[in-house]
Design an enzyme around this catalytic site. Sequence first.
Site, PDB file in Angstrom:
ATOM      1  N   THR A 262       0.601  -1.169  -0.137  1.00  0.00           N
ATOM      2  CA  THR A 262       0.000   0.078  -0.074  1.00  0.00           C
ATOM      3  C   THR A 262       1.053   1.044   0.000  1.00  0.00           C
ATOM      4  O   THR A 262       2.069   1.111   0.426  1.00  0.00           O
ATOM      5  CB  THR A 262      -0.895   0.141   1.174  1.00  0.00           C
TER       6      THR A 262
ATOM      7  N   ASP B  63      -7.292  -5.212   1.310  1.00  0.00           N
ATOM      8  CA  ASP B  63      -8.432  -4.529   0.531  1.00  0.00           C
ATOM      9  C   ASP B  63      -9.324  -4.568   1.212  1.00  0.00           C
ATOM     10  O   ASP B  63      -9.964  -5.329   1.874  1.00  0.00           O
ATOM     11  CB  ASP B  63      -8.623  -4.970  -0.632  1.00  0.00           C
TER      12      ASP B  63
ATOM     13  N   TYR C 163     -13.505   6.771   6.708  1.00  0.00           N
ATOM     14  CA  TYR C 163     -15.229   6.755   7.257  1.00  0.00           C
ATOM     15  C   TYR C 163     -15.285   6.335   8.815  1.00  0.00           C
ATOM     16  O   TYR C 163     -16.401   6.586   9.346  1.00  0.00           O
ATOM     17  CB  TYR C 163     -15.840   5.509   6.691  1.00  0.00           C
ATOM     18  N   ASP C 164     -14.038   6.432   9.590  1.00  0.00           N
ATOM     19  CA  ASP C 164     -14.242   6.130  10.703  1.00  0.00           C
ATOM     20  C   ASP C 164     -15.060   7.194  11.697  1.00  0.00           C
ATOM     21  O   ASP C 164     -15.710   6.868  12.539  1.00  0.00           O
ATOM     22  CB  ASP C 164     -12.505   6.483  11.490  1.00  0.00           C
TER      23      ASP C 164
END
Length: 198
Positions: free
Chosen positions: A12, A73, A156-157
């Site tokens: 990543t 992912d 999105y935490d």
Amino acid sequence: MPPELPVLIVATRNAHKTQEIREMIGDRYKVLDVNDFPALPAIDETGTTFLENATLKAAGISREVTGLILSDDSGLEVDALGGAPGVWSSSYGGEEGNHPKNNARLMAEMAGKTDRAARFRCTMVLAQGGQVLAYFSGTVEGRILEAPYGAGGFGYDPLFAPEGHTQSFAELGPEVKNALSHRGRALAKVIAWLEARD
């Protein structure tokens, strides 16, 4: 002198993701990522599932770099949106990796919806020399909040409260998040597999 730690390369360029994995791995491995290898090519994530994309990344990077490669992912699945954003979580707002745009679209799509059930899903793949060694998955159930809360975490935490909690992942802090999260659960299986192999 203490022995050199074995190296684990995360497939990543997302520094947040690497840091979470580094914190959870602890002192078992020296964790690097593809940012440490500037000449590596970008891997096109053309899969339609988390497993397909994780496999593309792990196998692709492992053909270019010697050593143990771990890919991840992951994304958010919202029941009221038919499982969206899913595999396209990181580009849901129209621009890859733009968290504010992704969150804004999610809030707009969820406006007025009473079913707030959602989950984070993570699939991890270990590969070496172009060969997949194993794959692992983890999920955490929760719900989408009406508005973002907290300044921690990423993605999105701020909009996701895990089951059993009223606070968002962004409010709960890294120790609590890592213990509960989809990534933490998948990585625990990775660590158990690596320890059994040693």
